[in-house]
Design an enzyme around this catalytic site. Structure first.
Site, PDB file in Angstrom:
ATOM      1  N   ASP A 324     -44.992 -25.158 -57.957  1.00  0.00           N
ATOM      2  CA  ASP A 324     -45.603 -24.843 -59.109  1.00  0.00           C
ATOM      3  C   ASP A 324     -44.935 -25.945 -60.099  1.00  0.00           C
ATOM      4  O   ASP A 324     -44.056 -26.347 -59.597  1.00  0.00           O
ATOM      5  CB  ASP A 324     -45.139 -23.301 -59.675  1.00  0.00           C
ATOM      6  CG  ASP A 324     -46.358 -22.794 -60.646  1.00  0.00           C
ATOM      7  OD1 ASP A 324     -47.048 -23.624 -61.199  1.00  0.00           O
ATOM      8  OD2 ASP A 324     -46.514 -21.616 -60.978  1.00  0.00           O
ATOM      9  N   GLU A 520     -48.917 -16.913 -69.262  1.00  0.00           N
ATOM     10  CA  GLU A 520     -47.572 -17.082 -68.803  1.00  0.00           C
ATOM     11  C   GLU A 520     -46.416 -16.220 -69.706  1.00  0.00           C
ATOM     12  O   GLU A 520     -46.940 -15.400 -70.405  1.00  0.00           O
ATOM     13  CB  GLU A 520     -47.132 -18.538 -68.359  1.00  0.00           C
ATOM     14  CG  GLU A 520     -48.116 -19.087 -67.458  1.00  0.00           C
ATOM     15  CD  GLU A 520     -47.758 -20.474 -67.016  1.00  0.00           C
ATOM     16  OE1 GLU A 520     -46.479 -20.675 -66.462  1.00  0.00           O
ATOM     17  OE2 GLU A 520     -48.506 -21.265 -66.709  1.00  0.00           O
TER      18      GLU A 520
HETATM   19  C1  BGC Z   1     -48.619 -21.827 -63.365  1.00  0.00           C
HETATM   20  C2  BGC Z   1     -49.575 -22.031 -62.241  1.00  0.00           C
HETATM   21  C3  BGC Z   1     -50.596 -23.000 -62.522  1.00  0.00           C
HETATM   22  C4  BGC Z   1     -49.850 -24.432 -62.587  1.00  0.00           C
HETATM   23  C5  BGC Z   1     -50.830 -25.569 -62.857  1.00  0.00           C
HETATM   24  C6  BGC Z   1     -48.122 -23.211 -63.620  1.00  0.00           C
HETATM   25  O1  BGC Z   1     -47.272 -23.263 -64.859  1.00  0.00           O
HETATM   26  O2  BGC Z   1     -47.743 -20.960 -62.987  1.00  0.00           O
HETATM   27  O3  BGC Z   1     -50.257 -20.895 -61.945  1.00  0.00           O
HETATM   28  O4  BGC Z   1     -51.495 -23.010 -61.194  1.00  0.00           O
HETATM   29  O5  BGC Z   1     -48.890 -24.212 -63.893  1.00  0.00           O
HETATM   30  O6  BGC Z   1     -51.264 -25.304 -64.196  1.00  0.00           O
HETATM   31  C1  BGC Z   2     -49.882 -26.930 -68.678  1.00  0.00           C
HETATM   32  C2  BGC Z   2     -49.991 -25.744 -67.669  1.00  0.00           C
HETATM   33  C3  BGC Z   2     -48.913 -25.281 -67.093  1.00  0.00           C
HETATM   34  C4  BGC Z   2     -47.964 -24.903 -68.249  1.00  0.00           C
HETATM   35  C5  BGC Z   2     -46.501 -24.604 -67.630  1.00  0.00           C
HETATM   36  C6  BGC Z   2     -48.803 -26.547 -69.674  1.00  0.00           C
HETATM   37  O1  BGC Z   2     -48.447 -27.584 -70.425  1.00  0.00           O
HETATM   38  O2  BGC Z   2     -51.111 -27.209 -69.264  1.00  0.00           O
HETATM   39  O3  BGC Z   2     -51.102 -25.999 -66.696  1.00  0.00           O
HETATM   40  O4  BGC Z   2     -49.297 -24.194 -66.450  1.00  0.00           O
HETATM   41  O5  BGC Z   2     -47.584 -26.126 -69.000  1.00  0.00           O
HETATM   42  O6  BGC Z   2     -45.540 -24.335 -68.562  1.00  0.00           O
END
Ligand code: BGC
Ligand code: BGC
Length: 813
Positions: A324, A520
């Site tokens: 991740d 998130e």
């Molecule tokens: C998330 C994932 C996601 C990845 C790409 C991460 O922060 O936990 O679920 O697939 O970012 O965007």
């Molecule tokens: C991204 C996401 C990712 C996240 C993680 C964002 O800036 O666009 O895809 O999951 O950061 O912290």
């Protein structure tokens, strides 16, 4: 009890007092898994002799540099296609906020196809010393191809869980894959097969259920839908690789803290959190994404017993494990750009959006000096190539001619059916629903006419904020769906933005409201109370009731929240979760046909228990003392004639303890925050923020300070997640010198913040990261807003709060 650095960090991030969090923490067991306790997997067609022979031949031609490259996944925002010549990486990803190379995030799908092609073409170039291998392009197609303008947006998983319809899930997978493949993507970072145990967790809506049974069935159905017949997936047929995530027990995170620690036994790890992996692997899932989380204090990205011994060993997973977003960097001793530990633990490909060059160079060195054994690299590369071969990525034919299939009626029909099946009827006293033929209906509420709000996070942007209806061509709002169904049945519908009734009294009001989008950690909360301290929706319901108008509430949320006061003010109450682009699916169930019979009955049953008070965070079916307001499996139909009595309005939890983000709203300062002044400044109420006496006017007659202060809170995650401090203000008179705006004890130039013409209300957002960069200790902020001014300055403020939408946020230098 063992406390690692990571668990301490996770705990201190919580808005709950640390002592309490520690006191109810169970004693962690060791974090080494015993593979023999886990279900034994079997081979499902990913490995076949012919493909393996091709891989062997190809690997014999690859340099170590090229092999290491396969294990690295940068984001399209920080790598240029031509850089692939020097750094032949195996994959690229589009992050939630990453636009296509054109820079136009709301551009036509052709921009995405061009992006995919630009990277692919360089990766398959014939040049000396290079084995042409196509990059695999991954995207978060988590509720449809949800990052792309014009795509069909499905309900989030929390709603899909309520449908109990695996056959429809498979169709949803097919549509998602077809729209993703047609956009140039090879790989969907889904399905999310988390089993959330604590509804405070900001990712609860990404899980189908609090129980593993639904997740087990759905995981297999989605994988089949996305990939097709196990072992037979072909990008040319509109299949994409699936990624079941996040391995393992992200939904078991203690305290509902994102990226936290699952403090549970191995027995629970297997029984609650693994079934979606077992069934998904069995259905041929080509990839598994490791979780940010820890199990009993050990980061999953570094846990060899889980990634290698259990997943690749016992469960028989033959695809590859992707990391991740910089999650490897959280392993003790690692950084984003340097982490042999994660590869040695069994990660095959690291998701390293920005620091990919460092990780590439360091990993190469570590392979050359033996820190990472060559056998480990060969295993990783073999798995990655296996997926590329099995998906037929080496064949130049691509399904791009089908780009006009984004958001086509057939696809939208599948989503609309999912919306109608996902609705859960919590209350229908006096059989107010369905809306009868010929009725006069008032439709109102913040979420009635807004596709962005009905879609939630992971929609066009990471947080799902900043979207307007114009960003969703072809979509239908809940209001639009209601209007056409009500009129078709001979009734009339009026949309009222503010809930005020004009004209004849309506027979019924439909009020649509709920949570605003988040993703998130930004969605982590510490009370399940809906709108704590800010009962806007409740006030609207009460006003309608007071006029004797029967009320139907349509509640949009990513999780079961404590809404007893709102339920009491509603005759009928529908939990609609986060339905996505096809709002008409709501009218399909709520509005009767001309003959008075309902178009469709309710089918949805709760897949999460609905809380009886604001503190029932982890009140899951099957647990001792289970005592929900509405139990797992609850959901009325039109055949039921159950009256829901008046419910208790005792929240049972002081919401003010959890408010770290909303300080001042028109008319009031929100607890636990207080307004304080020092020096030569006077404060009085003036009109503002659309409210009589809604603003505070701050008049400086000499040097002085106005501040919002309260308990020390940790805003570091909000800062990392790109939140900003939003201030709605009006300059009434300029001061002798420029004011200063502070957070904690760190100040920025207020002259560059408050730039509106005098006399005009305006809104400004200053990035929290800006204060952090200027030296603010974001872990301990007791004063989220400090304004220092000088003689002559008169400034009025109407709103001060944190804002999740980064659009337009500034950082004055
Ligand atoms: C998330 C994932 C996601 C990845 C790409 C991460 O922060 O936990 O679920 O697939 O970012 O965007
Ligand atoms: C991204 C996401 C990712 C996240 C993680 C964002 O800036 O666009 O895809 O999951 O950061 O912290």
């Amino acid at each position: 009890m063992r406390l690692t650095l990571s668990s301490l960090l996770a705990l201190s991030c919580a808005a709950v007092p640390m002592a309490a969090a520690l006191a109810d923490a169970p004693l962690p067991a060791a974090a080494t898994a015993h593979p023999e306790l886990w279900p034994q997997g079997k081979s499902v067609g990913l490995v076949d002799p012919e493909t393996e022979a091709k891989i062997t031949k190809m690997m014999a031609e690859m340099s170590v540099r090229e092999k290491v490259g396969q294990m690295i996944q940068p984001s399209i925002a920080s790598m240029k296609p031509e850089e692939l010549r020097e750094y032949p990486v195996g994959s690229i990803l589009g992050g939630g906020n990453d636009p296509p190379l054109s820079g136009n995030d709301r551009g036509p799908v052709g921009d995405w196809i061009a992006t995919a092609e630009a990277f692919r073409q360089v990766s398959i170039e014939k040049r000396p010393g290079h084995v042409p291998i196509p990059v695999i392009f991954g995207m978060d197609s988590v509720h449809g191809n949800s990052n792309v303008f014009g795509a069909t947006i499905f309900p989030h998983n929390v709603g899909l869980g309520a449908m109990r319809d695996p056959a429809l899930m498979e169709k949803i997978g097919e549509v998602t894959a077809a729209e993703s493949a047609a956009s140039g993507f090879d790989w969907a970072f889904g399905p999310t097969v988390t089993v959330p145990q604590d509804d405070r967790w900001g990712r609860s809506y990404e899980g189908y259920s609090e129980r593993p049974e639904i997740t087990r069935e759905y995981s297999a159905a989605m994988v089949r839908g996305l990939q097709g017949v196990p072992g037979k997936a072909r990008i040319q047929n509109g299949n994409v690789a699936a990624s079941i995530k996040h391995f393992l027990a992200d939904g078991g995170t203690h305290g509902g803290i994102d990226q936290g620690d699952a403090q549970i036994s191995e027995k629970d790890l297997i029984a609650i959190h693994s079934p979606g992996y077992v069934s998904g692997i069995d259905a041929g899932a080509m990839t598994v994404m490791a979780s940010f989380s820890s199990w009993n204090g050990v980061k999953n990205h570094g846990n060899k017993s889980l990634l290698t011994d259990v997943l690749k060993g016992r469960l028989g997973f033959e695809g590859f494990v992707v990391g991740d977003w910089n999650a490897h960097g959280q392993i003790p001793g690692c950084t984003n750009g340097n982490c042999p530990q994660t590869f040695n633990a069994g990660l095959d490909m690291a998701m390293v959006p920005g620091d990919w060059k460092d990780l590439f160079n360091n990993t190469l060195k570590q392979v050359q000096d033996g820190t990472i054994p060559m056998a480990r690299v060969d295993d990783a590369v073999r798995r990655i190539l296996r997926v590329k071969f099995k998906l037929n990525l080496f064949d130049p034919a691509r399904p791009f001619e089908q780009k006009q299939m984004l958001g086509i009626p057939e696809h939208r029909a599948v989503a609309r059916q999912a919306v109608s099946e996902s609705l859960v009827l919590l209350k229908n006293n006096g059989a107010l629903l369905p809306i009868k033929p010929g009725q006069k209906v008032l439709v109102t509420g913040t979420h009635a006419d807004d596709v962005g709000l009905q879609s939630g996070g992971w929609t066009l942007s990471w947080q799902g904020t900043g979207n307007t209806n114009a960003d969703f061509p072809g979509a239908t709002t809940i209001w639009a769906g209601l209007k056409s169904a009500i009129e078709a049945a001979g009734g009339s519908a009026t949309l009222s933005a503010d809930g005020k009734v004009t004209g004849p009294k309506p027979d019924v009001a439909v009020v649509v409201f709920g949570e605003t989008p988040y993703a998130e950690m930004v969605g982590d909360i510490s009370t399940l109370e809906f709108q704590p301290g800010d009962k806007q929706a409740l006030a609207q319901l009460k006003a309608l009731k007071a006029q004797g108008i029967p009320v139907v509430t349509v509640f949009l949320s990513g999780r079961a929240l404590w809404v007893n006061p709102e339920i009491n003010q509603s005759d009928a109450f529908v939990a609609a979760f986060l339905p996505g682009s096809e709002g008409a699916g709501i009218a399909d169930v709520l509005v009767a046909k001309k003959d008075g019979t309902p178009n469709k009955d309710f089918r949805g049953k709760l897949s999460y228990s609905w809380p009886k008070n604001a503190g029932q965070f982890a009140n899951n079916v099957g647990q001792p003392g289970y005592d929900p307001q509405f139990a797992y499996g609850y959901g009325l139909t039109y055949k039921d004639h159950t009256a829901v009595p008046q419910l208790s309005e005792v929240a049972g939890l002081d919401a003010s303890l959890s408010n770290v983000s909303v300080y001042f709203l028109p008319g009031r300062i929100l607890p636990p925050w207080k307004l304080a002044t020092g020096g030569a400044v006077a404060m009085k109420n003036v009109d503002g923020g659309g409210t009589q006496e809604g603003a505070r006017q701050l008049a400086f007659s000499g040097p002085g300070e106005v501040r919002i202060e309260g308990p020390q809170v940790d805003l570091s995650r909000q800062s990392n997640a790109m939140l900003s401090l939003r201030i709605d203000y009006r300059i009434d008179a300029k001061g002798a010198s420029a004011p200063k705006l502070g957070m904690g004890t760190t100040f920025v130039d207020g002259g560059k913040v408050f730039t509106a013409a005098p006399g005009q209300w305006s809104s400004v957002k200053v990035s929290l990261s800006c204060f952090a960069a200027a030296g603010a200790n974001m872990n301990a902020i007791a004063r989220p807003f400090v304004l220092q001014g000088d003689a002559g300055l008169t400034l009025s403020i109407a709103t001060v709060k944190l804002d999740a939408d980064p659009t337009g946020a500034i950082c004055p230098k």
